[in-house]
Every structure is written in structure tokens, then in C-alpha cells.
Design a protein around this motif. Structure first.
Motif, PDB file in Angstrom:
ATOM      1  N   GLU A 422       0.828  -1.208   0.000  1.00  0.00           N
ATOM      2  CA  GLU A 422       0.000   0.000   0.000  1.00  0.00           C
ATOM      3  C   GLU A 422       0.859   1.253   0.000  1.00  0.00           C
ATOM      4  OE1 GLU A 422      -3.976  -0.561   2.417  1.00  0.00           O
ATOM      5  OE2 GLU A 422      -2.334  -1.575   3.474  1.00  0.00           O
ATOM      6  N   VAL A 423       1.973   1.224   0.728  1.00  0.00           N
ATOM      7  CA  VAL A 423       2.864   2.377   0.758  1.00  0.00           C
ATOM      8  C   VAL A 423       3.425   2.647  -0.633  1.00  0.00           C
ATOM      9  CG1 VAL A 423       5.043   3.257   1.693  1.00  0.00           C
ATOM     10  CG2 VAL A 423       3.427   2.068   3.195  1.00  0.00           C
ATOM     11  N   LEU A 424       3.847   1.590  -1.338  1.00  0.00           N
ATOM     12  CA  LEU A 424       4.361   1.777  -2.697  1.00  0.00           C
ATOM     13  C   LEU A 424       3.273   2.303  -3.621  1.00  0.00           C
ATOM     14  CD1 LEU A 424       6.564  -1.441  -2.984  1.00  0.00           C
ATOM     15  CD2 LEU A 424       7.380   0.917  -2.873  1.00  0.00           C
ATOM     16  N   ALA A 425       2.042   1.850  -3.429  1.00  0.00           N
ATOM     17  CA  ALA A 425       0.934   2.368  -4.240  1.00  0.00           C
ATOM     18  C   ALA A 425       0.686   3.842  -3.944  1.00  0.00           C
ATOM     19  CB  ALA A 425      -0.326   1.553  -3.989  1.00  0.00           C
ATOM     20  N   MET A 426       0.827   4.234  -2.668  1.00  0.00           N
ATOM     21  CA  MET A 426       0.644   5.651  -2.292  1.00  0.00           C
ATOM     22  C   MET A 426       1.662   6.547  -2.993  1.00  0.00           C
ATOM     23  SD  MET A 426       0.174   5.384   1.828  1.00  0.00           S
ATOM     24  CE  MET A 426      -1.036   4.305   2.599  1.00  0.00           C
ATOM     25  N   MET A 427       2.834   6.013  -3.299  1.00  0.00           N
ATOM     26  CA  MET A 427       3.883   6.827  -3.882  1.00  0.00           C
ATOM     27  C   MET A 427       3.533   7.292  -5.288  1.00  0.00           C
ATOM     28  SD  MET A 427       7.268   4.793  -2.473  1.00  0.00           S
ATOM     29  CE  MET A 427       8.437   5.962  -3.134  1.00  0.00           C
ATOM     30  N   GLN A 428       2.555   6.643  -5.912  1.00  0.00           N
ATOM     31  CA  GLN A 428       2.115   7.092  -7.233  1.00  0.00           C
ATOM     32  C   GLN A 428       0.875   7.955  -7.151  1.00  0.00           C
ATOM     33  OE1 GLN A 428       2.472   4.506 -10.673  1.00  0.00           O
ATOM     34  NE2 GLN A 428       3.186   2.839  -9.359  1.00  0.00           N
ATOM     35  N   GLY A 429       0.420   8.246  -5.952  1.00  0.00           N
ATOM     36  CA  GLY A 429      -0.751   9.104  -5.797  1.00  0.00           C
ATOM     37  C   GLY A 429      -1.834   8.380  -5.033  1.00  0.00           C
ATOM     38  N   PRO A 430      -2.988   9.007  -4.908  1.00  0.00           N
ATOM     39  CA  PRO A 430      -4.094   8.378  -4.169  1.00  0.00           C
ATOM     40  C   PRO A 430      -4.408   7.004  -4.749  1.00  0.00           C
ATOM     41  CG  PRO A 430      -4.611  10.650  -4.710  1.00  0.00           C
ATOM     42  CD  PRO A 430      -3.360  10.327  -5.455  1.00  0.00           C
ATOM     43  N   ALA A 431      -4.406   6.014  -3.889  1.00  0.00           N
ATOM     44  CA  ALA A 431      -4.630   4.643  -4.345  1.00  0.00           C
ATOM     45  C   ALA A 431      -5.559   3.942  -3.377  1.00  0.00           C
ATOM     46  CB  ALA A 431      -3.305   3.897  -4.431  1.00  0.00           C
ATOM     47  N   ALA A 432      -6.593   3.346  -3.896  1.00  0.00           N
ATOM     48  CA  ALA A 432      -7.546   2.624  -3.067  1.00  0.00           C
ATOM     49  C   ALA A 432      -7.308   1.128  -3.094  1.00  0.00           C
ATOM     50  CB  ALA A 432      -8.967   2.921  -3.530  1.00  0.00           C
ATOM     51  N   ALA A 433      -6.333   0.687  -3.900  1.00  0.00           N
ATOM     52  CA  ALA A 433      -6.090  -0.748  -4.051  1.00  0.00           C
ATOM     53  C   ALA A 433      -5.621  -1.345  -2.730  1.00  0.00           C
ATOM     54  CB  ALA A 433      -5.062  -0.999  -5.139  1.00  0.00           C
ATOM     55  N   SER A 434      -6.177  -2.489  -2.377  1.00  0.00           N
ATOM     56  CA  SER A 434      -5.771  -3.196  -1.168  1.00  0.00           C
ATOM     57  C   SER A 434      -4.563  -4.064  -1.479  1.00  0.00           C
ATOM     58  CB  SER A 434      -6.922  -4.073  -0.681  1.00  0.00           C
ATOM     59  OG  SER A 434      -7.162  -5.123  -1.601  1.00  0.00           O
ATOM     60  N   PRO A 435      -3.814  -4.478  -0.450  1.00  0.00           N
ATOM     61  CA  PRO A 435      -2.681  -5.384  -0.721  1.00  0.00           C
ATOM     62  C   PRO A 435      -3.143  -6.698  -1.336  1.00  0.00           C
ATOM     63  CG  PRO A 435      -3.055  -5.113   1.644  1.00  0.00           C
ATOM     64  CD  PRO A 435      -3.871  -4.084   0.964  1.00  0.00           C
ATOM     65  N   HIS A 436      -4.351  -7.120  -0.990  1.00  0.00           N
ATOM     66  CA  HIS A 436      -4.906  -8.339  -1.590  1.00  0.00           C
ATOM     67  C   HIS A 436      -5.060  -8.167  -3.102  1.00  0.00           C
ATOM     68  CE1 HIS A 436      -8.342 -11.040  -2.687  1.00  0.00           C
ATOM     69  NE2 HIS A 436      -7.671 -11.888  -1.928  1.00  0.00           N
ATOM     70  N   ALA A 437      -5.608  -7.022  -3.518  1.00  0.00           N
ATOM     71  CA  ALA A 437      -5.800  -6.761  -4.953  1.00  0.00           C
ATOM     72  C   ALA A 437      -4.465  -6.594  -5.660  1.00  0.00           C
ATOM     73  CB  ALA A 437      -6.666  -5.521  -5.136  1.00  0.00           C
ATOM     74  N   ILE A 438      -3.517  -5.920  -5.010  1.00  0.00           N
ATOM     75  CA  ILE A 438      -2.196  -5.720  -5.617  1.00  0.00           C
ATOM     76  C   ILE A 438      -1.497  -7.058  -5.821  1.00  0.00           C
ATOM     77  CG2 ILE A 438       0.084  -4.706  -5.223  1.00  0.00           C
ATOM     78  CD1 ILE A 438      -1.349  -2.473  -3.640  1.00  0.00           C
ATOM     79  N   LEU A 439      -1.597  -7.938  -4.837  1.00  0.00           N
ATOM     80  CA  LEU A 439      -0.976  -9.259  -4.931  1.00  0.00           C
ATOM     81  C   LEU A 439      -1.611 -10.086  -6.046  1.00  0.00           C
ATOM     82  CD1 LEU A 439       0.933 -11.423  -3.724  1.00  0.00           C
ATOM     83  CD2 LEU A 439      -0.924 -12.023  -2.156  1.00  0.00           C
ATOM     84  N   ARG A 440      -2.928 -10.080  -6.116  1.00  0.00           N
ATOM     85  CA  ARG A 440      -3.605 -10.846  -7.167  1.00  0.00           C
ATOM     86  C   ARG A 440      -3.249 -10.312  -8.559  1.00  0.00           C
ATOM     87  NH1 ARG A 440      -8.251 -13.919  -6.351  1.00  0.00           N
ATOM     88  NH2 ARG A 440      -9.282 -12.901  -8.115  1.00  0.00           N
ATOM     89  N   GLU A 441      -3.030  -9.019  -8.670  1.00  0.00           N
ATOM     90  CA  GLU A 441      -2.664  -8.449  -9.964  1.00  0.00           C
ATOM     91  C   GLU A 441      -1.333  -9.014 -10.449  1.00  0.00           C
ATOM     92  OE1 GLU A 441      -1.562  -4.081 -11.901  1.00  0.00           O
ATOM     93  OE2 GLU A 441      -2.594  -4.196  -9.969  1.00  0.00           O
ATOM     94  N   THR A 442      -0.389  -9.193  -9.518  1.00  0.00           N
ATOM     95  CA  THR A 442       0.905  -9.763  -9.898  1.00  0.00           C
ATOM     96  C   THR A 442       0.737 -11.139 -10.521  1.00  0.00           C
ATOM     97  OG1 THR A 442       2.086  -8.558  -8.163  1.00  0.00           O
ATOM     98  CG2 THR A 442       3.138 -10.553  -9.007  1.00  0.00           C
TER      99      THR A 442
END
Length: 885
Positions: A422-442
Motif C-alpha cells: 500500500e505504501v508503494l501504491a501511495m507513492m504514485q498518488g491516491p490509491a484505493a487498491a488493497s494489498p490483496h488486490a495488488i498481490l492478485r494483480e501480480t
């Protein structure tokens, strides 16, 4: 800066609100972690569930199974399906549940030490990430998802730089490759400064391979070890030679010369060379971290020449699309004021990298830190954000062999923390993605969507991502350290290694690990300078000495260690923390800033060393029995006037193989976790008191190594503790267990005085609650307790029970199914944890049981057999062959 405490009410919420990951096979994809009102499917009150996940160690993953009681993680087990653990654990995995419930964890975001919100922190993080020249600093990146996020972040933010560093690399791992021995194909191993059995991400897998090689080829397998200070690998060597680090490179080159037919003057090197030649394609040389580039090249040539069964694998933190800068470049840029913003994610460089980094970070205008604790780096930064514990997070981790395992949460976050994803997602701006969603995307990108859900649920269930694993790479030269060949006059060489208890300092806040004894000196709650007897002179154990090097000065107590190389001192990193909570702060001294050579000066003062064993001799008795060859039949049982004790149904017993035990202490911490055993603190240890139900004694051997002997309660058939108890609190049950009735005990301690094995422990204080050491009585830690085991109060005697709660659970299950308890159905906590599989437990009345076969082993013996106590816990002798190999 300290986080807020947790009230009893908050702790009780954990019991009802932490349904956690429910059941991996039943949870719908993307489901959140929420408190349950109706009982989740598959959950039975009082019956634990098990979930597969991965735990990080120095950035790499080890597969584990987490035992969960009504949504509370309570115990860690090894995952048999994961190549990094193969069903075993280490001390760090066993202590992971205490890290989760650690009262000193960071609880909320801070700005300049004052509470703030994630909204303000996220906005500042996004703004600074776009600053030209800003730096993202991490530890080794072992997560495929994190590697993907960082690579894309660097593309989206062209001015952002990425820097990473290691503090405790896996054994046999360099910047270019990870060496992975095929232990089943090895008959001879020569270690030149390497410690494959030492603490780190590879310890479990390597210990299993090493022990299995000895077990399968006990008369053939030989090991020769050259090292500076005693290590777990050296302790198990058939021939060990103590040398200074500067001499290691010469050993490697002498081995090559010997194989080329040249004369070798050193007998130890000549013997090692003969072992390599005799093994004929079933031998390997393992290089240590102190070898020069030329010596590493010599080792590579030797292994190529003898056809060593070694694979060169891609290191766990090396990725095709990620090339982090070295930390040395960052330090120079910080010192020159060229870094406008520093974002530290999941690392503690102010402690890890020392005074130079601590001074340079103050020259960075904007500093942000994300971690689980308000540590030294957090105190040096303006902003701090708490991160999830691995047991609260979604992620993935690559093991040291390349196998990837998923990380899934076992409990809802206890604090206002965020995932590193989530912290890495925040670095690109407002992000609502959960770590679960980020992991599944990988993994959706890796697998595609066809059959994705089935593969996803299978990976969650198994704890291993199918299709990942070892990736071999081409051999590449490694420069090695730039270490001078010899020490200047009047100085001693240094060798630094990770602490077997707190590793690189990452576990300094863990009380179980601080009270876990060093395998060799048995010191707890601190580190010391290890001196050889020749260098010590008049210096005795506990004398304070000053080490100085290039203006840096450290004062530590000395311990004279047999087997330490002359002209060299051994120092353990991980201590001297300033901000590790009430448990880890101010314990020991930081030694990372010292150079390769030090001047030693006695201060004339002494320190109180906290140790649980100080005598390492057997004094003419066969306490740790040695066999110079495998005997043909076991020794006859001594005659006795007592008839054997008859047990109704089952007769539980244990056999411990001292030839397999590597002394890693995993069994001790597993027992502590399983049985709600409290710590007592350094002052109580200094008074000779401790509560651990199992200890691992060490004895010096003539080979130059050491022997280890785990000692739980012996469960004597003729127990000396029983007849002296005035209230019959120490009695035998119908199955032969020597049990302790806590609510009957009045604390006379007669049983403790009568026990020749010294395995009974008395609660002098209420160590688990009102009189707990430091913060170990916090309400939050009540959620840590195993509900199947009582929490003992002050004034009672306690000891090993053979994990009677597990025996009882197996008995109930067998009765429900109208069958007998099967062999292997009851596994004690120490047995399950042991990476070397040195412990056998079962029913002695079962002729086909593994423990019965172990009792018939020709190496079988009884500890202090002459006393006639007839222990149910017995041993197999350590095999110490001659010098022929």
C-alpha cells in the motif's frame, strides 16, 4: 517516541474480532478480514485451524503453517511442502507470534513524534516521490509483487532512485549466485569459512540435508571445516581447524594445489584434500564470506574439477527488471547534500549501517520511515508510518532456493498500520487498491485469467506457488572482500557474524529470543567478545575489555572460548540497539563499526554475564556419549530390583539423536511457544533461575567441535521427584508420563532438589502476569497464549509434559473414530520444530513405532543410567570418526 499501550478491553476484542483468513479454500476471492457474527464454515470452537503462509527472514521466505485458535495465531509449524522449510522451523519462525503481539509495536502514524493521520502522510509521500533525486531505500527485495511495484514506480517517477542493502545474507549466497548443495549426493564436504548450518534463511533446508546425509551414510559422509570462531557447522565437523579470517584464502589455494599434485604442509588441508579425492564426484568445497576474489575463483575451479554436486541459483533478491544502486553511493550523495528526500521502507539503516549513515541522514531535508517499530531510523526521520506484521499482511516471498510462497493474513491488523504494498501504491498518488488486490494483480499477469482462481486457491492452500523454484544461473566471478592479508602488530583480527538469537538486530525486541541462549557460550540478553585461551591471558569470563579500531570504541565483556582461533576475536551483530522497546534497548553493544583489526585492552572492570551454562566438560562421565564407530548392538540394560513400569494402553517415550542435533535451539523456542512459558529477564537468569522446559547442553569434543544434547524432562519410570513430594503433586499417570499437578503443588521444591537431570523449574515470581519482566505482562500478550495449556502462577513447579495436550487431542480424535492412536499422530512441539529431525516420540508398546526402532539402535543409551531412574527419554550417541577422512 513510544506507541500507546493496549487495554484489557482491546485485548478481548482480538478474541472475538480476529477471524483472520478464515479458510483459504472457502474464502471468496477478494473477501475482507472482518469480525464474524456467525461461526465461519469449517471453524469448530476449541479446534485449531491451520493456514499456509510464508515468513520473511533477512528478506527471504520460509514456508510455514500457522495454527489459529478462533482467529488468533498461536503457533508456527513448518510447511512440509515448501523447500525452504520441509516441515521444520527455526527460532525466528517459532517466535513470530510474539512479534505479532509485541506491545512495543508502532500503533499509528507520527510526524515529528506526534500522532498524525495516514491521509497527511500519504499526501506527503506522493509529493516527495516525484521529487527529482528522491531515494527509496529498502532491504533486500524478496517479494515478486514488491519487485514489480518498484520497477513500475521507477518508470512512473523517472527522478526516483532505488537503493537496497543486505545485513544477513543466506549462507553460501553472493551478489551473483546462491550455491545450493545436493546433500544426498555428497560424501565429503569441506567448508572454508562457510556456515551452512548457521542462522539465516537457508538453515532449515541445509540442516535437513546435512542431517539426512549423516543418517543415510554415517560410515561414509565426512566434513572438514576451517573457521575462525565456533559455528554450528564447525561443531558438527568430523575435523575442525581454527584459523584467522586472513588465512582462509590460503586454505582455498592450498586445496587447489594439493589436488594438482603439489605438496601441502598443513595436515588439516592435506586431510581435506584426500577426502575430496576419495569422494570422486561426491564432494564439494563451500566458500565463506571472508574469501578473497582469487580464493573464490580457486574454490570454483576445485568444484568444477571434482564435479561437485552444487547448483548455482539466482539469488532470492535479484530480479531482471530491478537493479538497485549500492548503499555506498547513497551515503556519499547524502553526505554531499544531493538527496532531497529519503523514503525508508521496511529497513533500519541508522542502526544497520552505523554512525556514518546516522550523521549523513540529518543532511536530507525530507525523511520518511515505514516500519513495524519506532526504531533508530524512525527517530531520525520526520515522518513515520507503521507497517503490518507478516501475519497481518498479504504478500509473496521468494525463498532462498527460488520457490515463491504466498503470504496471507491470519488476523485483522491490530493497529493503524499499512502494508508495504500500500505504501508503494501511495507513492504514485491516491490509491484505493488493497494489498490483496495488488498481490492478485501480480499473479494474474503471470498466469493469465484462464484458470486463475483455481491456481490462486491452490497456492493459498499449499503455501507454494506451483511452477516457481530453482533457477540456475551462469557462474560469475565475485570480487570478495578487500581484506588485508595479515593483522598489524599489536592487533587482533575480527570476524563478525549474525547473532543466533536476534540475527541482525531485527529481533531485538523479542523477549523469547533475547532469552534464547547462544549455542556455544550459553549467554543470554547480550553479546560478548570471544577470545581464544591463548589471547585471553589473564582475562577471565566477564572481564570488560575495550576494542578500538580507527577511532571507534566498544566495551564488551569477554568470554574465553575453546576453539576460537588464536589472533582473532568473534563478535556478534544485532545488539546495542537504542530504540528496540523496553526489551531490546540497551542490551549488549553494537560492533558493526569496528574494522577488520582491533586493539584490545582490559578495562579492569567486570560485568555480570547472564548465562544458563558455564561448564562444558563431562568430568569423566558419559553424559554426551561418543562412538568412534557405529556399535553392532545397543548396550545391555543395567539390572535393577525394580520391575519395569507397566503402562495401560500406551507407553510414551522419546529418543534424541545427538549425532543429528545441530544445537540451533528451535526445539526450545517451539516448547516456549507451545506451553506458555514466560521469560524471566537477565537479573533472574543471573540468580540461576529460568523457566524453559527444555535446554540444549553443549560439551567440548576432542575433534575441536562441540556436541549438543537437548534435555527435557526424562519422565523416569523410577522418578526421584515423586517420593519426596509431600502432597503428591509429582505423580505418574496410567501411560507412564511423569505429570505435575499444579493446583496440588505447594512449592516445597523437594522434587527439584531430587531431580538429577535438573529439568524442573519453580515460579519464584508471577512471571506471566503481575511480576512479568518489562512489558511481558501486557494485556495484549494474553491473546498469545495457547488455550490448550494453562498459564502457571507464582509458587508452582513446572516442567516438560511431553506436550500432554497433544496426546490428549490425539486420544479424543482416535476415540471418536473408534481406533487406536497411529504412530506419528502425536508429535511434540520440539519434535515438530527440529530441522534435523533429531527427535523421535511415540508409543513404546508399539513394536512398529519409530521410537521403538530408535530404542533398538546400536547407538542407544540412557543418560546417567547408573542412577537407576529408568528414563523414558533416552539418546543415541554422537558418532566421532577418526582422522581417516
Amino acid at each position: 517516541m513510544k506507541g500507546a499501550g493496549t487495554s484489557r478491553r482491546d485485548a478481548l476484542k482480538l478474541f472475538s474480532g480476529g477471524a483472520a483468513a478464515l479458510i483459504a479454500g472457502c474464502r471468496p476471492a477478494g473477501a475482507g478480514i472482518v469480525p464474524y457474527r456467525d461461526m465461519p464454515e469449517g471453524m469448530v470452537p476449541g479446534k485449531p485451524l491451520f493456514f499456509a503462509t510464508s515468513l520473511p527472514l533477512a528478506g527471504a521466505g520460509r514456508g510455514v503453517l500457522i495454527e489459529s485458535h478462533e482467529g488468533r495465531p498461536a503457533k508456527v509449524h513448518g510447511n512440509p511442502a515448501h523447500p525452504g522449510s520441509l516441515g521444520g522451523t527455526d527460532v525466528f519462525a517459532e517466535a513470530a507470534v510474539l512479534d505479532l503481539f509485541d506491545p512495543s509495536r508502532s500503533t499509528a502514524p507520527l510526524r515529528e513524534g506526534r500522532p498524525t493521520g495516514w491521509g497527511a502522510l500519504a499526501a506527503e509521500l506522493a509529493r516527495l516521490s516525484g521529487t527529482d533525486g528522491a531515494v527509496l531505500l529498502t532491504g533486500p527485495v524478496g517479494s515478486p509483487t514488491m519487485a514489480r511495484q518498484i520497477a513500475r514506480l521507477l518508470t512512473a517517477r523517472p527522478g526516483l532512485r532505488h537503493v537496497s542493502y543486505r545485513t544477513a545474507a543466506p549462507a553460501l549466497c553472493s551478489d551473483t549466485h546462491q550455491l545450493w548443495p545436493d546433500w544426498g549426493a555428497l560424501d565429503a564436504v569441506v567448508s572454508v569459512g562457510a556456515d551452512p548450518l548457521g542462522p539465516g534463511p537457508t538453515q532449515i533446508a541445509f540442516a535437513k540435508g546435512w542431517a539426512q546425509a549423516r543418517r543415510d551414510r554415517r560410515g561414509v559422509f565426512r566434513s572438514h571445516v576451517f573457521e575462525a570462531g565456533p559455528s554450528l557447522t564447525g561443531a558438527h565437523a568430523d575435523r575442525r581447524t581454527a584459523l584467522r579470517p586472513s588465512q582462509m584464502s590460503a586454505v582455498a589455494q592450498a586445496l587447489q594445489a594439493a589436488l594438482d599434485g603439489g605438496a601441502v604442509e598443513t595436515p588439516a588441508v592435506a586431510a581435506a584434500a584426500r577426502a575430496l579425492q576419495r569422494a570422486d564426484g561426491r564432494a564439494a568445497v563451500l566458500p565463506g564470506p571472508d574469501l578473497s576474489g582469487a580464493a573464490r575463483a580457486a574454490v570454483d575451479r576445485i568444484n568444477a574439477r571434482i564435479g561437485a554436486p552444487l547448483r548455482r541459483l539466482r539469488p532470492f533478491d535479484v530480479w531482471d527488471d530491478l537493479a538497485p544502486e549500492p548503499v555506498e553511493t547513497l551515503l556519499q550523495d547524502m553526505q554531499s547534500g544531493q538527496v532531497p528526500a529519503l523514503i525508508v521502507l521496511g529497513a533500519n539503516p541508522v542502526y544497520d549501517l552505523g554512525a556514518g549513515f546516522a550523521a549523513a541522514i540529518s543532511r536530507v531535508p525530507q525523511r520518511l520511515h515505514f516500519g513495524r517499530h519506532v526504531d533508530e531510523t524512525a527517530n531520525a526521520c520526520i515522518w513515520h508510518g507503521p507497517l503490518h506484521d507478516p501475519l497481518e499482511d498479504w504478500s509473496d516471498l521468494r525463498g532462498p532456493d527460488g520457490t515463491v510462497g504466498l503470504v496471507q493474513p491470519l488476523i485483522a491488523p491490530l493497529h493503524d498500520s499499512r502494508s508495504a504494498h500500500e505504501v508503494l501504491a501511495m507513492m504514485q498518488g491516491p490509491a484505493a487498491a488493497s494489498p490483496h488486490a495488488i498481490l492478485r494483480e501480480t499473479w494474474a499477469e503471470a498466469w493469465g485469467m484462464d484458470g486463475f482462481e483455481d491456481r490462486w486457491m491452490r497456492a493459498l492452500h499449499d503455501g507454494v506457488v506451483a511452477g516457481t523454484g530453482p533457477e540456475e544461473v551462469a557462474a560469475a566471478a565475485s570480487a570478495g572482500p578487500a581484506r588485508p592479508a595479515a593483522a598489524p602488530a599489536g592487533t587482533l583480527e575480527t570476524t563478525r557474524c549474525p547473532s543466533p538469537s536476534v540475527l541482525d538486530g531485527s529481533f531485538a525486541a523479542n523477549a523469547w529470543l533475547q532469552e534464547c541462549p547462544d549455542p556455544f557460550t550459553k549467554q543470554v540478553w547480550g553479546n560478548a567478545v570471544w577470545l581464544s585461551p591463548q589471547d585471553a591471558g589473564d582475562i577471565a569470563d566477564g572481564d570488560l575489555v575495550e576494542l578500538s579500531s580507527d577511532g571507534d570504541r566498544v566495551i564488551l565483556p569477554a568470554i574465553v572460548v575453546k576453539g576460537q582461533a588464536q589472533g582473532c576475536v568473534t563478535l556478534h551483530i544485532g545488539y546495542g540497539r537504542d530504540a528496540a522497546g523496553p526489551i531490546g534497548s540497551g542490551i549488549g553493544a553494537r560492533v558493526q563499526d569496528l574494522g577488520p583489526f582491533v586493539t584490545l585492552r582490559p578495562t579492569g572492570e567486570r560485568a555480570a554475564l547472564a548465562r544458563v551454562q558455564s561448564d562444558f566438560g563431562q568430568h569423566g562421565r558419559e553424559i554426551l556419549k561418543l562412538a568412534h564407530s557405529v556399535p553392532s548392538e545397543p548396550p545391555a540394560q543395567r539390572p535393577s530390583f525394580y520391575a519395569p513400569r507397566e503402562s495401560e494402553g500406551h507407553a510414551w517415550g522419546m529418543v534424541i539423536d545427538t549425532d543429528a542435533c545441530i544445537g540451533c535451539n528451535a526445539c526450545m523456542i517451539a516448547c516456549q511457544s507451545e506451553n506458555n512459558i514466560p521469560v524471566v529477564g537477565p537479573d533472574e537468569i543471573g540468580r540461576g533461575r529460568n523457566m524453559q522446559w527444555m535446554r540444549v547442553d553443549r560439551y567440548d569434543l576432542d575433534t575441536g567441535g562441540s556436541g549438543f544434547q537437548p534435555v527435557p524432562c526424562m519422565h523416569c519410570e523410577q522418578a526421584p521427584c515423586e517420593p519426596v513430594c509431600p502432597v503428591e503433586a509429582s505423580v505418574h499417570d496410567s501411560e507412564g508420563l511423569n505429570v505435575q499437578v499444579y493446583n496440588r503443588c505447594i512449592g516445597t521444591r523437594f522434587c527439584q532438589a531430587n531431580c538429577p537431570y535438573k529439568v524442573r523449574h519453580f515460579n519464584f515470581y508471577d512471571y506471566a502476569d503481575k511480576q512479568a519482566f518489562e512489558n511481558q505482562g501486557a494485556d495484549l500478550l494474553q491473546a498469545l497464549r495457547n488455550p490448550d495449556v494453562s498459564v502457571r502462577a507464582r509458587g508452582v513447579m513446572e516442567k516438560c509434559t511431553y506436550c500432554v495436550q497433544r496426546i490428549s487431542a490425539a486420544r479424543r480424535e482416535a476415540k471418536k473414530e473408534n481406533r487406536d492412536i497411529a504412530d506419528g499422530e502425536v508429535v511434540t512441539a520440539c519434535q515438530a520444530a527440529c530441522p534435523a529431525e533429531a527427535i523421535r516420540f511415540g508409543d513404546l508398546n508399539d513394536p512398529g513405532a519409530a521410537v521403538t526402532a530408535a530404542k533398538a539402535d546400536p547407538r542407544h543409551y540412557t543418560l546417567l543410567d547408573e542412577l537407576g531412574t529408568r528414563p523414558r527419554t533416552t539418546y543415541l550417541a554422537r558418532v566421532v570418526p577418526g582422522d581417516e577422512g
